[in-house]
Write an enzyme that holds these catalytic residues in place. Sequence first.
Site, PDB file in Angstrom:
ATOM      1  N   GLY A  15       1.034  -0.800   0.005  1.00  0.00           N
ATOM      2  CA  GLY A  15      -0.227   0.110  -0.080  1.00  0.00           C
ATOM      3  C   GLY A  15       1.116   1.217   0.035  1.00  0.00           C
ATOM      4  O   GLY A  15       1.976   1.234   0.166  1.00  0.00           O
ATOM      5  N   GLN A  31       3.047  10.245   1.482  1.00  0.00           N
ATOM      6  CA  GLN A  31       4.449   8.849   1.614  1.00  0.00           C
ATOM      7  C   GLN A  31       5.341   9.688   0.463  1.00  0.00           C
ATOM      8  O   GLN A  31       6.071   9.201   0.378  1.00  0.00           O
ATOM      9  CB  GLN A  31       3.915   7.575   1.600  1.00  0.00           C
ATOM     10  CG  GLN A  31       3.853   7.188   2.856  1.00  0.00           C
ATOM     11  CD  GLN A  31       3.278   6.142   2.734  1.00  0.00           C
ATOM     12  OE1 GLN A  31       2.256   5.377   2.353  1.00  0.00           O
ATOM     13  NE2 GLN A  31       4.143   5.222   3.137  1.00  0.00           N
ATOM     14  N   CYS A  39       5.877   0.152   7.684  1.00  0.00           N
ATOM     15  CA  CYS A  39       5.571   1.253   6.421  1.00  0.00           C
ATOM     16  C   CYS A  39       7.246   1.665   5.700  1.00  0.00           C
ATOM     17  O   CYS A  39       7.996   2.014   6.469  1.00  0.00           O
ATOM     18  CB  CYS A  39       5.730   2.501   7.443  1.00  0.00           C
ATOM     19  SG  CYS A  39       4.578   3.896   6.794  1.00  0.00           S
ATOM     20  N   LEU A  40       6.876   2.345   4.506  1.00  0.00           N
ATOM     21  CA  LEU A  40       7.738   2.865   3.581  1.00  0.00           C
ATOM     22  C   LEU A  40       8.187   3.891   4.120  1.00  0.00           C
ATOM     23  O   LEU A  40       9.883   3.852   4.257  1.00  0.00           O
ATOM     24  CB  LEU A  40       7.228   2.505   2.317  1.00  0.00           C
ATOM     25  CG  LEU A  40       6.327   0.960   1.463  1.00  0.00           C
ATOM     26  CD1 LEU A  40       5.783   1.356   0.106  1.00  0.00           C
ATOM     27  CD2 LEU A  40       7.708   0.081   0.958  1.00  0.00           C
ATOM     28  N   HIS A  51      -4.401   0.958   7.168  1.00  0.00           N
ATOM     29  CA  HIS A  51      -3.195   1.915   7.673  1.00  0.00           C
ATOM     30  C   HIS A  51      -3.079   3.479   6.547  1.00  0.00           C
ATOM     31  O   HIS A  51      -2.153   3.867   7.048  1.00  0.00           O
ATOM     32  CB  HIS A  51      -2.367   0.709   7.006  1.00  0.00           C
ATOM     33  CG  HIS A  51      -0.424   0.811   6.798  1.00  0.00           C
ATOM     34  ND1 HIS A  51       0.233   0.772   8.768  1.00  0.00           N
ATOM     35  CD2 HIS A  51       0.361   1.675   6.394  1.00  0.00           C
ATOM     36  CE1 HIS A  51       1.536   1.484   8.298  1.00  0.00           C
ATOM     37  NE2 HIS A  51       1.842   2.131   7.238  1.00  0.00           N
ATOM     38  N   GLU A  52      -3.178   2.876   5.594  1.00  0.00           N
ATOM     39  CA  GLU A  52      -3.511   3.703   4.533  1.00  0.00           C
ATOM     40  C   GLU A  52      -4.501   4.874   4.410  1.00  0.00           C
ATOM     41  O   GLU A  52      -3.877   5.978   4.199  1.00  0.00           O
ATOM     42  CB  GLU A  52      -3.382   2.898   2.864  1.00  0.00           C
ATOM     43  CG  GLU A  52      -2.348   1.760   2.852  1.00  0.00           C
ATOM     44  CD  GLU A  52      -0.747   2.230   3.266  1.00  0.00           C
ATOM     45  OE1 GLU A  52      -0.280   3.433   2.586  1.00  0.00           O
ATOM     46  OE2 GLU A  52      -0.553   1.359   3.393  1.00  0.00           O
ATOM     47  N   HIS A  68      -2.349   7.470   6.544  1.00  0.00           N
ATOM     48  CA  HIS A  68      -2.403   8.031   6.194  1.00  0.00           C
ATOM     49  C   HIS A  68      -2.738   9.598   5.985  1.00  0.00           C
ATOM     50  O   HIS A  68      -2.229  10.589   6.024  1.00  0.00           O
ATOM     51  CB  HIS A  68      -1.075   7.503   4.870  1.00  0.00           C
ATOM     52  CG  HIS A  68       0.142   6.992   5.059  1.00  0.00           C
ATOM     53  ND1 HIS A  68       1.045   7.585   6.201  1.00  0.00           N
ATOM     54  CD2 HIS A  68       0.298   6.020   5.468  1.00  0.00           C
ATOM     55  CE1 HIS A  68       2.240   6.736   5.907  1.00  0.00           C
ATOM     56  NE2 HIS A  68       1.821   4.975   6.299  1.00  0.00           N
TER      57      HIS A  68
END
Length: 195
Positions: A45, A50, A105-106, A147-148, A151
Amino acid sequence: MILPIVGYGDPVLRKVGLELTPEFPNLKETVANMYQTMYNASGVGLAAPQVGMSIRLFVIDTSAFGEDDELATEEQILLKNFKRTFINAKMIKEEGEIWSFNEGCLSIPEVREDVFRNEKITIEYCDEDFIMKTEVFDGLIARVIQHEYDHIEGILFTDLISSLKKQLIKKKLQNIMDGKARPDYKMKFCNKKGR
């Protein structure tokens, strides 16, 4: 085009994303770039903040989870075939049992922690053609969406862990801000000199 992923500490990760209109410039290209960036970083995701854009957009492809032999066959099939773009998402309901899963997380490389979330969600969103949908998801798909979604609300998974765990990862978070993390994908660090 592969975009640099914004690292922990960048103010854009704390902003609530702005709603999009169908006239948003280069939307299809932005979505394509986000998928390409996510795949390049081996993510499931990626949200627009991000990659430095404070807008209500995130993309998900859980096919990598579909390879997990520990999951039931039915769930593997669902995960293998779930790819979706979410525009202007609004969480309607989070319900069901609260369960823990080790999240990463990226934007926060080399940090993973157990996060508790509801097992089932109802979410309203537009797809890439601005067709409004309301859907119910559960399990790992619901978790990735939550999670996304966080963000685009300016929330990171590290906000959802205990204060003790936050203390334990404090140095790692500082290293990310200072550009000392070494992920195998392109990142933009907030405190790194000469960025």
